[in-house]
Scaffold this motif. Sequence first.
Motif, PDB file in Angstrom:
ATOM      1  N   ASP A 155       1.344  31.906   8.642  1.00  0.00           N
ATOM      2  CA  ASP A 155       2.463  30.956   8.532  1.00  0.00           C
ATOM      3  C   ASP A 155       2.692  30.304   9.886  1.00  0.00           C
ATOM      4  O   ASP A 155       3.117  30.956  10.841  1.00  0.00           O
ATOM      5  N   LEU A 156       2.416  29.017   9.981  1.00  0.00           N
ATOM      6  CA  LEU A 156       2.594  28.302  11.245  1.00  0.00           C
ATOM      7  C   LEU A 156       4.046  28.338  11.730  1.00  0.00           C
ATOM      8  O   LEU A 156       4.301  28.311  12.940  1.00  0.00           O
ATOM      9  N   ALA A 157       4.984  28.414  10.808  1.00  0.00           N
ATOM     10  CA  ALA A 157       6.404  28.423  11.186  1.00  0.00           C
ATOM     11  C   ALA A 157       6.808  29.720  11.874  1.00  0.00           C
ATOM     12  O   ALA A 157       7.835  29.768  12.559  1.00  0.00           O
ATOM     13  N   PRO A 175      -9.941  32.345  -1.130  1.00  0.00           N
ATOM     14  CA  PRO A 175      -8.605  32.339  -1.752  1.00  0.00           C
ATOM     15  C   PRO A 175      -7.540  31.772  -0.804  1.00  0.00           C
ATOM     16  O   PRO A 175      -7.497  32.132   0.370  1.00  0.00           O
ATOM     17  N   GLY A 176      -6.723  30.874  -1.329  1.00  0.00           N
ATOM     18  CA  GLY A 176      -5.634  30.315  -0.542  1.00  0.00           C
ATOM     19  C   GLY A 176      -6.009  29.117   0.302  1.00  0.00           C
ATOM     20  O   GLY A 176      -5.135  28.480   0.890  1.00  0.00           O
ATOM     21  N   CYS A 177      -7.290  28.786   0.368  1.00  0.00           N
ATOM     22  CA  CYS A 177      -7.728  27.655   1.192  1.00  0.00           C
ATOM     23  C   CYS A 177      -7.594  26.349   0.406  1.00  0.00           C
ATOM     24  O   CYS A 177      -8.137  26.219  -0.692  1.00  0.00           O
ATOM     25  N   ALA A 178      -6.868  25.399   0.986  1.00  0.00           N
ATOM     26  CA  ALA A 178      -6.685  24.099   0.336  1.00  0.00           C
ATOM     27  C   ALA A 178      -7.529  23.001   0.980  1.00  0.00           C
ATOM     28  O   ALA A 178      -7.898  22.031   0.315  1.00  0.00           O
ATOM     29  N   ASP A 227       0.437  26.504   1.535  1.00  0.00           N
ATOM     30  CA  ASP A 227       1.644  27.331   1.424  1.00  0.00           C
ATOM     31  C   ASP A 227       1.614  28.440   2.463  1.00  0.00           C
ATOM     32  O   ASP A 227       0.540  28.967   2.792  1.00  0.00           O
ATOM     33  N   PRO A 228       2.770  28.844   2.992  1.00  0.00           N
ATOM     34  CA  PRO A 228       2.811  29.978   3.907  1.00  0.00           C
ATOM     35  C   PRO A 228       2.287  31.240   3.225  1.00  0.00           C
ATOM     36  O   PRO A 228       2.523  31.454   2.024  1.00  0.00           O
ATOM     37  N   ASP A 229       1.567  32.055   3.964  1.00  0.00           N
ATOM     38  CA  ASP A 229       1.062  33.350   3.497  1.00  0.00           C
ATOM     39  C   ASP A 229       0.050  33.241   2.353  1.00  0.00           C
ATOM     40  O   ASP A 229      -0.259  34.242   1.699  1.00  0.00           O
ATOM     41  N   ALA A 230      -0.473  32.044   2.107  1.00  0.00           N
ATOM     42  CA  ALA A 230      -1.511  31.891   1.074  1.00  0.00           C
ATOM     43  C   ALA A 230      -2.844  32.445   1.552  1.00  0.00           C
ATOM     44  O   ALA A 230      -3.667  32.882   0.740  1.00  0.00           O
ATOM     45  N   LEU A 231      -3.069  32.407   2.863  1.00  0.00           N
ATOM     46  CA  LEU A 231      -4.290  32.980   3.434  1.00  0.00           C
ATOM     47  C   LEU A 231      -4.024  34.455   3.743  1.00  0.00           C
ATOM     48  O   LEU A 231      -3.343  34.795   4.709  1.00  0.00           O
ATOM     49  N   THR A 232      -4.548  35.316   2.892  1.00  0.00           N
ATOM     50  CA  THR A 232      -4.244  36.741   2.937  1.00  0.00           C
ATOM     51  C   THR A 232      -5.398  37.532   3.565  1.00  0.00           C
ATOM     52  O   THR A 232      -6.409  36.966   3.987  1.00  0.00           O
ATOM     53  N   ARG A 265       0.168  24.705   6.208  1.00  0.00           N
ATOM     54  CA  ARG A 265       1.171  25.728   6.521  1.00  0.00           C
ATOM     55  C   ARG A 265       0.555  27.023   7.038  1.00  0.00           C
ATOM     56  O   ARG A 265       1.258  27.874   7.582  1.00  0.00           O
ATOM     57  N   GLY A 266      -0.732  27.186   6.873  1.00  0.00           N
ATOM     58  CA  GLY A 266      -1.432  28.352   7.393  1.00  0.00           C
ATOM     59  C   GLY A 266      -2.829  27.938   7.839  1.00  0.00           C
ATOM     60  O   GLY A 266      -3.365  26.930   7.379  1.00  0.00           O
TER      61      GLY A 266
END
Length: 237
Positions: free
Chosen positions: A98-100, A43-46, A141-146, A119-120
Amino acid sequence: MSANSEPTDLALDFVELNKYLFTGGGAATALARLVVHAVKTVPGCAWAAITSWHTGEKPRSIASTGPVAASADELQYRLGEGPSLDAASSREVVWVPDLARDDRWPRFSAAALTETPARGVLSFHLLDEPARCALNLYSSDPDALTAESVTVAALFAAHARVLLLHADSSGKAAGLTTALNTSRQIGAAIGILMNAHHVTQEEAFDLLRQSSSRLNRKLRDVADDVMLTGELPPEEH
C-alpha cells in the motif's frame, strides 16, 4: 491455472516467447507480450512494465501494458526515487502492498497516489548487463499484491530474466546478420566496379564511397544499385 500446473504452464508460455524471438520475432513485441502475461499471471497485478537503466544514462521503460504503468515508472525516473529504481539497482525484491502506508519514497508515493490509480507496487531485479533491469508490477487496490503475488512473481521474474537475455542475444545476432549482409553487398559492388572500370579494389571502393557522399545515400544503398544495374547510380539534378 491450478497451483500444481502453474509452474509448468508458465514455463511453456516462456518457451513459446523464446521460440518467437529466435524465429525472427522482434524483441520489442516479445517484451510487450511479457508484461501483458505478467498481468494475467500474477495475482493482484493490474499493470506491468520493465525498467532498463544503462550506466550513465537515464532509466527508461522498454515495455509497459499502457499509460498507467508507464506513468508510474516515469514518476520514479523524474523524481529519482521509487521501488523500480531500487529493484533495478539491487538484487532485492521491493514489495509495497500500500503506497499510502509506505514512507520509503515519500515524493514518489505522494505523486503516484495523486497522479495515477496505482496503489501497490512489486518490483523484481532482472539483470545487471547489458543494463540494469527491473520488472514492475502495479495494483489498482491497496493490499492486492499479497505474499502469493510475491511467490508467483518470483517465478515469473526467473523466466523473464531468461527471455531478456535471449532478447539481447537475438538482437545482437540480428545486428551481426545485417552487418554481414551489408559487407557482402559492398564486396559484390566493388567486384562489379573493378570489372567495369578496370580498377583496383581500393579504387573501386573509392568510387563507391564518393558516389555515396555525392548522392547523400548510405553506402549499402549505392552498392544495391550497382548490383542491380552494373554501374554507379547517376547524379541527381
